[in-house]
Scaffold this active site. Structure first.
Site, PDB file in Angstrom:
ATOM      1  N   SER A  78      -4.514  35.278 -20.502  1.00 57.03           N
ATOM      2  CA  SER A  78      -4.237  36.446 -21.343  1.00 57.03           C
ATOM      3  C   SER A  78      -4.406  36.097 -22.814  1.00 57.03           C
ATOM      4  O   SER A  78      -3.639  36.540 -23.684  1.00 57.03           O
ATOM      5  CB  SER A  78      -2.834  37.008 -21.080  1.00 57.03           C
ATOM      6  OG  SER A  78      -2.713  38.313 -21.596  1.00 57.03           O
ATOM      7  N   LYS A  94      -3.708  42.198 -13.659  1.00 60.01           N
ATOM      8  CA  LYS A  94      -3.381  41.788 -15.026  1.00 60.01           C
ATOM      9  C   LYS A  94      -1.946  42.150 -15.378  1.00 60.01           C
ATOM     10  O   LYS A  94      -1.442  43.176 -14.943  1.00 60.01           O
ATOM     11  CB  LYS A  94      -4.349  42.467 -16.005  1.00 60.01           C
ATOM     12  CG  LYS A  94      -4.236  41.987 -17.440  1.00 60.01           C
ATOM     13  CD  LYS A  94      -4.772  40.582 -17.603  1.00 60.01           C
ATOM     14  CE  LYS A  94      -4.463  40.015 -18.977  1.00 60.01           C
ATOM     15  NZ  LYS A  94      -3.034  39.639 -19.117  1.00 60.01           N
ATOM     16  N   SER A 130      -1.327  43.921 -22.913  1.00 57.98           N
ATOM     17  CA  SER A 130      -2.492  43.154 -22.449  1.00 57.98           C
ATOM     18  C   SER A 130      -3.214  43.755 -21.261  1.00 57.98           C
ATOM     19  O   SER A 130      -4.235  43.219 -20.837  1.00 57.98           O
ATOM     20  CB  SER A 130      -2.074  41.720 -22.109  1.00 57.98           C
ATOM     21  OG  SER A 130      -1.926  40.966 -23.285  1.00 57.98           O
ATOM     22  N   LYS A 189      -6.791  44.154 -21.821  1.00 57.04           N
ATOM     23  CA  LYS A 189      -7.780  43.096 -21.574  1.00 57.04           C
ATOM     24  C   LYS A 189      -8.596  43.350 -20.310  1.00 57.04           C
ATOM     25  O   LYS A 189      -9.642  42.722 -20.117  1.00 57.04           O
ATOM     26  CB  LYS A 189      -7.096  41.734 -21.511  1.00 57.04           C
ATOM     27  CG  LYS A 189      -6.472  41.296 -22.843  1.00 57.04           C
ATOM     28  CD  LYS A 189      -5.904  39.887 -22.750  1.00 57.04           C
ATOM     29  CE  LYS A 189      -5.405  39.388 -24.099  1.00 57.04           C
ATOM     30  NZ  LYS A 189      -4.012  39.761 -24.364  1.00 57.04           N
TER      31      LYS A 189
END
Length: 417
Positions: free
Chosen positions: A158, A260, A94, A97
């Site tokens: 997320s 993140k 992720s 992202k």
């Protein structure tokens, strides 16, 4: 902004301490199924102990961390202070992202996107109640949410569903958005990165390096400043479901304000984080740690070590004459040479007096010479080791002399040999 500085591998450049956590999912490659009301707790910074150390290829003492790759970067200069395996393309989960959110933020900044634009949750983007292990924002099928809510669904929750819905909204399809992602990666200089989807789901060709992810974090902090505070928000509630930010350091270290997390079985536990202490911002990237606790602990080690051992130095100021370059066939016989911008770089604490600069000028310089033209190179060293280099430019312009003056100079040159 800093000059076109190329930092040697002795002291790679890092931007703002940014925690990038690879958070996509479990063995199935999909995000965690249950919404998190709070992030994983981690030990406070005061409990951290001195890390084990080793010596890297450049003779620098660096922490030993149990993961596949890590980077510590200074945000201001982009200099990588230290790293391990920084350029190997690895599954980013992720952390992907961050590029999805960055493109949304840049669209908002340019005016092409509006905060209240309605974004539809299509059949292809929809999370089926989290039953398949997805990390979800939980927008109902065919419902619409505002673009800003969807952005928070990406950054805080997320959400794979929010990532795909935004990709379809902006790119016409997720495939169209992926083209945009890879184009932006190339623009930022992310040379070891290739995206195949907007959420970070496993794919053989979906890879990114730790250094590239630090570069992306730097771009978010610098170019999306208006939206960067979202990365520090602890929780987000949508459709009656409250989810906590999975970046554990946001709860234990007040200097950390992003970025993140990520996880899949293949990628392990990842984190990109940023911290700011005493006016200096560092960015950290951890890839393939063995647990959520480990990625937080390792990031804390890097931040504490970096802030304890490094500081910014500016050995050269903008416009300072560093050398005088001879100019052939000009109305003036020479021109002042220096740096167009102040040269700032990270150095080990206490080594400011050891920093030295040397200038090499291009031979056979002929007029006309434009102000700002690159006419040489500046090299910065400390204790005999190169720290970095930057272009040397003409601090003034020199016009080409007329025919008779050039002839006189040529003849004079014959007799001076």
């Amino acid at each position: 902004m800093t000059p076109n500085l190329r930092i040697s591998r002795l002291l790679p450049s890092v931007v703002a301490t940014a925690i990038l956590v690879c958070s996509v999912g479990a063995a199935s490659g999909k995000p965690h199924s249950k919404p998190h009301a709070a992030a994983h707790k981690s030990k406070p910074a005061a409990e951290s102990t001195e890390p084990a150390m080793t010596t890297d290829a450049n003779g620098q003492s660096v922490p030993v961390l149990a993961n596949k790759a890590w980077v510590l970067m200074d945000f201001n200069t982009g200099q990588v202070i230290a790293s391990s395996n920084p350029d190997e393309p690895l599954p980013p989960a992720s952390l992907t992202k961050m590029m999805t959110s960055y493109l949304v933020e840049q669209g908002l900044k340019s005016g092409k996107l509006k905060p209240n634009d309605p974004v539809t949750m299509s059949q292809s983007a929809w999370c089926r109640g989290g039953k398949d292990g997805d990390s979800c924002m939980f927008v109902p099928l065919n419902a619409q949410a505002s673009l800003m809510d969807m952005l928070r669904g990406v950054v805080i929750d997320s959400g794979n569903d929010a990532s795909k819905a935004l990709a379809e909204h902006i790119g016409g399809s997720e495939a169209g958005f992926v083209v945009m992602m890879n184009a932006e990666a190339a623009k930022l200089g992310m040379t070891r990165t290739h995206f195949e989807n907007s959420a970070g789901l496993p794919h053989p060709n979906h890879k990114a390096s730790a250094r590239d992810l630090a570069v992306l974090a730097q771009a978010i902090i610098r170019n999306s400043a208006e939206y960067y505070p979202i990365y520090a928000e602890h929780e987000f509630t949508y459709n009656g479901i409250k989810q906590g930010n999975r970046n554990a350091l946001l709860y234990t270290d007040p200097t950390v304000d992003g970025l993140k997390t990520g996880h899949t079985e293949e990628a392990g536990y990842c984190l990109t984080a940023s911290a700011k202490r005493n006016g200096m911002r560092l960015i950290s990237v951890i890839m393939n740690a063995n647990s959520a606790q480990a990625r937080a602990d390792q990031t804390r080690v890097l931040f504490n070590w970096g802030y304890a051992n490094f500081e910014e130095a500016t050995p050269v100021q903008a416009g300072t004459t560093l050398a005088t370059a001879k100019v052939q066939y000009g109305v003036a016989p020479d021109v002042a040479a220096g740096a167009a911008q102040a040269l700032t770089l990270m150095i080990p604490k206490g080594q400011g007096a050891a920093v030295k600069t040397s200038v090499s000028l291009n031979p056979g310089l002929e007029a006309p010479v434009a102000k700002g033209a690159v006419i040489g190179k500046l090299v910065v060293t400390a204790n005999g080791k190169q720290l970095g280099e930057a272009p040397v430019v003409a601090l003034a312009g020199v016009e080409r002399a007329g025919f008779f003056l050039r002839l006189r100079q040529r003849i004079s040159g014959w007799f001076s040999k």
